[in-house]
Design a protein around this motif. Structure first.
Motif, PDB file in Angstrom:
ATOM      1  N   THR A 192     -13.349   4.118 -33.107  1.00 42.06           N
ATOM      2  CA  THR A 192     -12.824   4.759 -31.904  1.00 42.06           C
ATOM      3  C   THR A 192     -12.907   6.262 -32.072  1.00 42.06           C
ATOM      4  OG1 THR A 192     -10.591   4.757 -32.785  1.00 42.06           O
ATOM      5  CG2 THR A 192     -11.209   2.896 -31.395  1.00 42.06           C
ATOM      6  N   SER A 272     -10.034  -0.860 -26.974  1.00 39.33           N
ATOM      7  CA  SER A 272      -9.700   0.502 -27.409  1.00 39.33           C
ATOM      8  C   SER A 272     -10.879   1.446 -27.200  1.00 39.33           C
ATOM      9  CB  SER A 272      -9.283   0.499 -28.875  1.00 39.33           C
ATOM     10  OG  SER A 272      -8.052  -0.164 -29.050  1.00 39.33           O
ATOM     11  N   LYS A 275     -11.040   2.186 -23.476  1.00 46.38           N
ATOM     12  CA  LYS A 275      -9.921   3.042 -23.077  1.00 46.38           C
ATOM     13  C   LYS A 275     -10.125   4.465 -23.590  1.00 46.38           C
ATOM     14  CE  LYS A 275      -5.726   1.316 -23.342  1.00 46.38           C
ATOM     15  NZ  LYS A 275      -4.556   0.589 -23.898  1.00 46.38           N
ATOM     16  N   GLY A 276     -10.672   4.586 -24.786  1.00 45.52           N
ATOM     17  CA  GLY A 276     -10.952   5.910 -25.316  1.00 45.52           C
ATOM     18  C   GLY A 276     -11.995   6.643 -24.494  1.00 45.52           C
ATOM     19  N   ILE A 282      -4.722   4.969 -25.839  1.00 46.06           N
ATOM     20  CA  ILE A 282      -5.088   3.791 -26.613  1.00 46.06           C
ATOM     21  C   ILE A 282      -3.860   3.080 -27.169  1.00 46.06           C
ATOM     22  CG2 ILE A 282      -6.336   3.010 -28.674  1.00 46.06           C
ATOM     23  CD1 ILE A 282      -8.288   5.300 -28.234  1.00 46.06           C
TER      24      ILE A 282
END
Length: 605
Positions: A192, A272, A275-276, A282
């Motif tokens: 991420t 994640s 979303k990042g 996150i």
């Protein structure tokens, strides 16, 4: 399986001779193709390997069918000489079926377990599915006897060969093996990390060749999925956690298709990463969130609206794809009949007033409004929108995002916008009394105001505004018109067939008596299903519209706080075409089918 008894060279010369013999090319075209082969092949290869290092560039080649298709010849029969047309003729010569692989129906498990990626890429072949106990394998060169023998050994002679275009096979190899290997590796490694500071920062997706050499499996898997969705014209991507897996589905032309199941272990990392990229929190997994990703595809910007929702087995993610070429079009391309387009342009040419667009979610209201604003935009026009959320960022408009946490609502934003010297205002949706009254006041004070409502038809929109507390005399003096709309899937132009309405279908359409007689012989059309539409018979969508003009009679009824049926009756007396009639019109114009018309009627009364 039928294969030629001897090996035949799969060359451009062999292909052109075959096409000339069957009348698909003229001798002059064949001569021109052979003369240009080297230059065209070199150009295509340079375009293909641009930006790749020598090791990865060495994997690429250009087949003779690709070279010929790129020359864009027109056959003597008038149709373009595409790679699919060429491969159909080659398949016929090899006495094998031709198949256009459907990416939505691939068996990824079968593909990756049957053969290695290196073998598939080197030989331009790929397994597609199991059929009657046999493995169906697509090949590009059906005359490669050595390959046929290898495939027999690989599948223990339990196979069926079909012929497909090289570009289609190589794309499947790249996407399936790349996605599958990324998902497998991601069960062990998570990655991420994104800059949260810039909400409009462009997220550059790697090309699929670069992804193959990348060691970030979650990043790669997400980007493979986005490339795949773009290529399949998906409007929405659904990532849904289940008890023991994660289901990925795509919505194409309004219909959801199951695509793939991810291992449950990588769901959190997959979510994640998304979303990042969308600048969402996150760490927050208990509350719904919204975000957006701005990226590019084939040289044009694409916006993705990302929504997360906690459900029983984790966070569900839905990504809505906003392609500017689809969202903002010329008004002629939306599907208006000529008279409806003329009415709509008369509405939007007014210097001030209120114009409403109504329909359920997914009925094309945003496309209509953005396309309208694009037509009205210019250096001498100040256009301001207030939206929740901003669907597509357009430089020609001043766009305001509703943020209720800091009291930026439709009404409060509109109050400030009116101090910003606007010419045209677009309100994403009228949901409450304050916004309804503010919109009416803005129209009354000399602004052209557009907005949407969630009602079934045009007349209901009028009474909905009255129910929200707008004074009848104010609405009567400001409302220019209302348009209700629905989306209809359009018939695939490659497999369109003609038929006629049956007596049962005429009864279901509930046509007037005088129309029923002529409808007995009315030709209608449907899509038989082909490689271009994945057997659905549909490709793309168009609109059905109901446009209510507020004339003297309707204005008087509004002032008297009349009911929706009374307003509808008056509009019909003024020759308003209903949604039902608009859908039937699109059917009669060879654009959609009887089934799509009935789908609209089931949603509208």
């Amino acid at each position: 399986m039928a294969t030629p008894p001897v090996h035949v060279a799969f060359t451009l010369e062999m292909i052109t001779k075959l096409l000339v013999r069957h009348g698909d090319m003229t001798p002059e075209q064949a001569k021109q193709a052979l003369e240009q082969e080297r230059n065209i092949r070199t150009k295509l290869l340079k375009d293909r390997v641009r930006g790749l290092d020598s090791r990865r560039a060495a994997r690429h080649d250009v087949g003779p069918s690709e070279v010929l298709a790129s020359m864009e010849f027109i056959s003597p029969n008038g149709r373009p000489l595409s790679e699919d047309v060429i491969m159909q003729r080659i398949a016929q010569a090899a006495r094998l079926p031709f198949e256009k692989p459907d990416p939505l129906k691939l068996n990824m498990e079968l593909i990756t377990s049957t053969m290695q990626r290196a073998f598939a890429r080197h030989n331009t072949c790929v397994p597609l599915r199991r059929e009657d106990g046999k493995i169906v394998i697509a090949v590009n060169n059906p005359f490669d006897v050595q390959l046929m023998e290898q495939l027999k050994l690989l599948t223990q002679n339990n196979l069926k060969i079909v012929v497909s275009a090289r570009a289609d096979i190589q794309r499947i190899i790249t996407e399936v093996y790349g996605f599958r290997s990324s998902v497998s590796a991601a069960e062990q490694i998570h990655s991420t990390g994104v800059d949260f500071g810039n909400l409009e920062q462009l997220t550059k997706l790697n090309n699929v060749e670069t992804l193959e050499a990348n060691d970030r499996p979650i990043v790669n898997a997400v980007e493979y999925l986005l490339h795949y969705a773009f290529n399949e014209r998906a409007s929405d991507i659904h990532i849904e956690p289940k008890r023991d897996k994660t289901l990925i589905r795509l919505r194409i032309d309004g219909v959801l298709h199951n695509i793939y199941s991810l291992p449950r272990a990588i769901h959190a990392a997959f979510v994640s990463r998304l979303k990042g990229m969308a600048r969402m929190d996150i760490a927050e997994k208990r509350r719904p969130q919204d975000g957006r990703i701005k990226t590019s595809k084939d040289g044009r910007e694409v916006e993705l609206r990302v929504s997360s929702l906690p459900v029983a087995f984790g966070e569900k993610i839905v990504i809505r794809v906003f392609d500017p070429q689809m969202l903002i079009q010329e008004l002629e391309g939306i599907g208006f009949p000529d008279d409806d387009l003329r009415h709509w342009r008369n509405f939007i040419a007014r210097p001030h007033g209120l114009i409403l667009v109504t329909g359920p979610t997914g009925s094309g209201k945003t496309t209509t409004l953005y396309s309208t604003l694009k037509e009205l935009a210019g250096p001498d026009v100040n256009i301001t929108t207030v939206e929740d959320p901003v669907e597509m960022v357009c430089e020609e408009f001043n766009q305001v995002l509703v943020q209720r946490r800091i009291d930026v609502t439709f009404a409060t934003a509109l109050r400030t916008i009116l101090r910003q010297d606007p010419d045209i205002v677009m309100i994403g949706e009228i949901r409450d009394a304050e916004t309804a009254n503010m919109a009416t006041q803005a129209a009354l004070t000399g602004h052209l105001v557009f907005s949407t409502l969630h009602t079934n038809d045009t007349a209901s929109s009028v009474t909905r505004m009255l129910d929200l507390g707008v004074e009848p005399f104010l609405l009567a003096s400001t409302l220019v018109g209302v348009m209700a709309q629905r989306l209809l899937r359009t018939i695939c132009p490659h497999c369109i067939e003609q038929t006629t309405l049956s007596s049962e279908q005429i009864d279901l359409l509930d046509l007037p008596t005088e129309v029923r007689r002529s409808s007995q012989s009315l030709p209608i059309y449907y899509g038989e299903g082909c490689i271009h539409c994945r057997g659905t018979g549909y490709y793309g969508r168009t609109g059905a519209f109901e446009i209510l003009e507020v004339d003297t009679t309707v204005r008087k009824l509004i002032s008297q706080n009349s009911s929706a049926p009374e307003i509808y009756k008056a509009a019909r007396a003024n020759n308003m075409r209903s949604l039902k009639e608009s859908a039937i019109y699109q059917m009669a114009q060879k654009r959609t089918t009887f089934e799509e018309v009935m789908h609209v009627l089931s949603d509208y009364s």
